[in-house]
Structure formats: C-alpha cells, structure tokens
Write a protein that holds these residues in place. Structure first.
Motif, mmCIF file in Angstrom:
data_model
loop_
_atom_site.group_PDB
_atom_site.id
_atom_site.type_symbol
_atom_site.label_atom_id
_atom_site.label_comp_id
_atom_site.label_asym_id
_atom_site.label_seq_id
_atom_site.Cartn_x
_atom_site.Cartn_y
_atom_site.Cartn_z
ATOM 1 N N LEU A 47 -8.683 -6.577 5.415
ATOM 2 C CA LEU A 47 -9.056 -5.290 6.003
ATOM 3 C C LEU A 47 -7.848 -4.642 6.681
ATOM 4 C CD1 LEU A 47 -12.572 -6.061 7.537
ATOM 5 C CD2 LEU A 47 -12.049 -4.783 5.446
ATOM 6 N N THR A 48 -7.036 -5.466 7.315
ATOM 7 C CA THR A 48 -5.820 -4.958 7.950
ATOM 8 C C THR A 48 -4.854 -4.408 6.911
ATOM 9 O OG1 THR A 48 -6.001 -6.476 9.823
ATOM 10 C CG2 THR A 48 -3.820 -5.582 9.362
ATOM 11 N N THR A 49 -4.695 -5.111 5.791
ATOM 12 C CA THR A 49 -3.811 -4.637 4.728
ATOM 13 C C THR A 49 -4.263 -3.286 4.199
ATOM 14 O OG1 THR A 49 -3.091 -6.839 4.026
ATOM 15 C CG2 THR A 49 -3.024 -5.106 2.363
ATOM 16 N N ILE A 50 -5.549 -3.151 3.926
ATOM 17 C CA ILE A 50 -6.085 -1.879 3.431
ATOM 18 C C ILE A 50 -5.834 -0.765 4.447
ATOM 19 C CG2 ILE A 50 -8.203 -0.641 2.826
ATOM 20 C CD1 ILE A 50 -9.284 -3.357 1.790
ATOM 21 N N ASP A 51 -6.117 -1.047 5.702
ATOM 22 C CA ASP A 51 -5.936 -0.055 6.770
ATOM 23 C C ASP A 51 -4.471 0.348 6.897
ATOM 24 O OD1 ASP A 51 -7.055 1.488 8.972
ATOM 25 O OD2 ASP A 51 -6.033 0.087 10.296
ATOM 26 N N ARG A 52 -3.571 -0.632 6.878
ATOM 27 C CA ARG A 52 -2.134 -0.357 6.988
ATOM 28 C C ARG A 52 -1.662 0.580 5.880
ATOM 29 N NH1 ARG A 52 0.109 -4.855 5.407
ATOM 30 N NH2 ARG A 52 2.167 -3.867 5.538
#
Length: 237
Positions: free
Chosen positions: A148-153
């Motif tokens: 989820l962090t990767t997508i958000d970044r």
C-alpha cells in the motif's frame, strides 16, 4: 524601484532545480511550471539533478523531472539509468510487480494507472477478491502495508504531490472527516451517484487535489475508510 529576488521564470536552470528541492511548497509548484519551459536545458542536467532525491521516497520533484523529459525530451529520458524499469523503487511483500503502474504514471496515463491500482488492491485482498472483481472493506486490514505504501508513493511522486491515498486522507482531515465534502473532489455527483464519465471524473494532472486513485464507493464509504485507516497508510498521513 522594486527589489528582491526575480520570479522563478527568470531563474537559471541550476537555481530552478535547487528551488525544486529545497523551496517552500508554493515555490516548488511555481518552479515546476517554470522548469517545463526549459526542458532542453533540463535534459543535460537530469542525471545530476536526480541525485538530490531518493528512489526509496516519494519526492515529486524527481517524478516531475522525469515527466517533463517524457513530455518534451524522451531521448534524454532513455539515457537515465533505471527509468525503463522504474526510477522509484517498488518493493512488494507478496511479489507484485508495480512496473506497469509506475510507467503509466510517468506517462500521465492516469486512467490506466487507476485500473492497475484497482487490480493491485484486489491481488492484495486475496484470490476471492480477484475472482469477484472487487474488494470488501473487511479484507483491507490484512493487506500488506509495504505494498500500500508503494502504491501511495508512486501516485504522490508522479502527481506533484496531488494524488494518492494519504493525500486523500489529509484532505479528509481538513474537511472534518466529512466524506460528503470529499466526494465532489473524488468523482461523486451531488446526488451521490458515482460516475467515471463523462465530466465528473478527470484523468489529468489538473484534476482536483485528492481526485485519484478512485475507490469504489457504490456500497458506501467503508472501503475507502478502511484503506485510509490502514496502519501502513495512516502512519504516512
């Protein structure tokens, strides 16, 4: 006679790049526009300029440099190491390859990026979500925080910091947590009816802040609320 620093449009390429790194939010936004006007000069500075940013982060200055080159100097973009596979790192706890998502965002193909994001969320939710074609809010807590962090970044990095889950979360906070005030920004009509087309949703950089990625709210706000409350995203908000 007026004194003070000349406007960003009169700054040299090195000064523009420095301001993109260390300026205030307002300065960075004005610098972004000015930098696009000197894309030819930027093409010779890009490799060095990108060293000021971390591929592990989400600094949109790096994403904007890459997008300017993609728009105006694609040959120069090809010379930057790693860009073909994605300049920003894309770790995943479950083996999902986010290269296509990063490439769609780099090319400002936001509708495609949104569809890839929805597909990734279904994969993170599990086989049943993939088979049914959508995610239940109850499936969100078990999603991998790293993914989820990767997508958000990636969304933040390639949108001048305007789009992404944590952008939506911060915006919702400024609106007192009232989703009915957030809906017009993320594609809801005033009567509460969702539509992607024709005019309610915009697939471009000029869309309202927090406009993307789309989260299916036909069944209410519980899915979006679960995503924004996920510990992996809440810690970034």
């Amino acid at each position: 006679m007026l004194s003070g620093r000349p406007p960003s449009t009169e700054l040299g390429i090195d000064q523009l790049l420095e301001r993109l790194v260390s300026g205030s939010s307002r300065q960075k936004r004005s610098t972004a526009s000015a930098l696009e006007k000197v894309s030819e000069q930027l093409s010779g500075k890009a490799v060095v300029a990108l060293k000021a940013y971390s591929p592990e982060g989400d600094e949109w200055g790096a994403g904007w440099i890459l997008q300017i080159l993609q728009r105006h100097q694609p040959k120069a973009l090809e010379a930057i190491p790693g860009v073909s596979n994605g300049w920003f790192q894309m770790p995943s706890s479950c083996g999902i390859d986010y290269t296509a998502l990063q490439q769609a965002l780099l090319h400002e193909q936001f509708e495609q990026a949104d569809r890839l994001t929805s597909s990734a969320l279904r994969q993170l939710a599990g086989d049943q979500a993939v088979q049914r074609g959508y995610v239940y809010f109850s499936e969100v807590p078990a999603m991998e925080a790293l993914d989820l962090t990767t997508i958000d970044r990636l969304w933040i990095a390639y949108s001048q910091g305007r789009f992404g889950f944590t952008v939506q979360s911060r915006l919702l906070s400024t609106l007192g947590g009232r989703y009915e005030r957030l809906w017009p920004r993320i594609g809801w009509k005033k009567d509460g009816v969702w539509t992607r087309y024709p005019g309610s949703f915009q697939w471009c950089m000029e869309a309202p802040e927090g406009h993307m990625p789309l989260v299916n709210q036909l069944r209410g706000v519980r899915l979006m609320d679960a995503l924004l409350q996920h510990p992996g995203l809440a810690s970034r908000s």
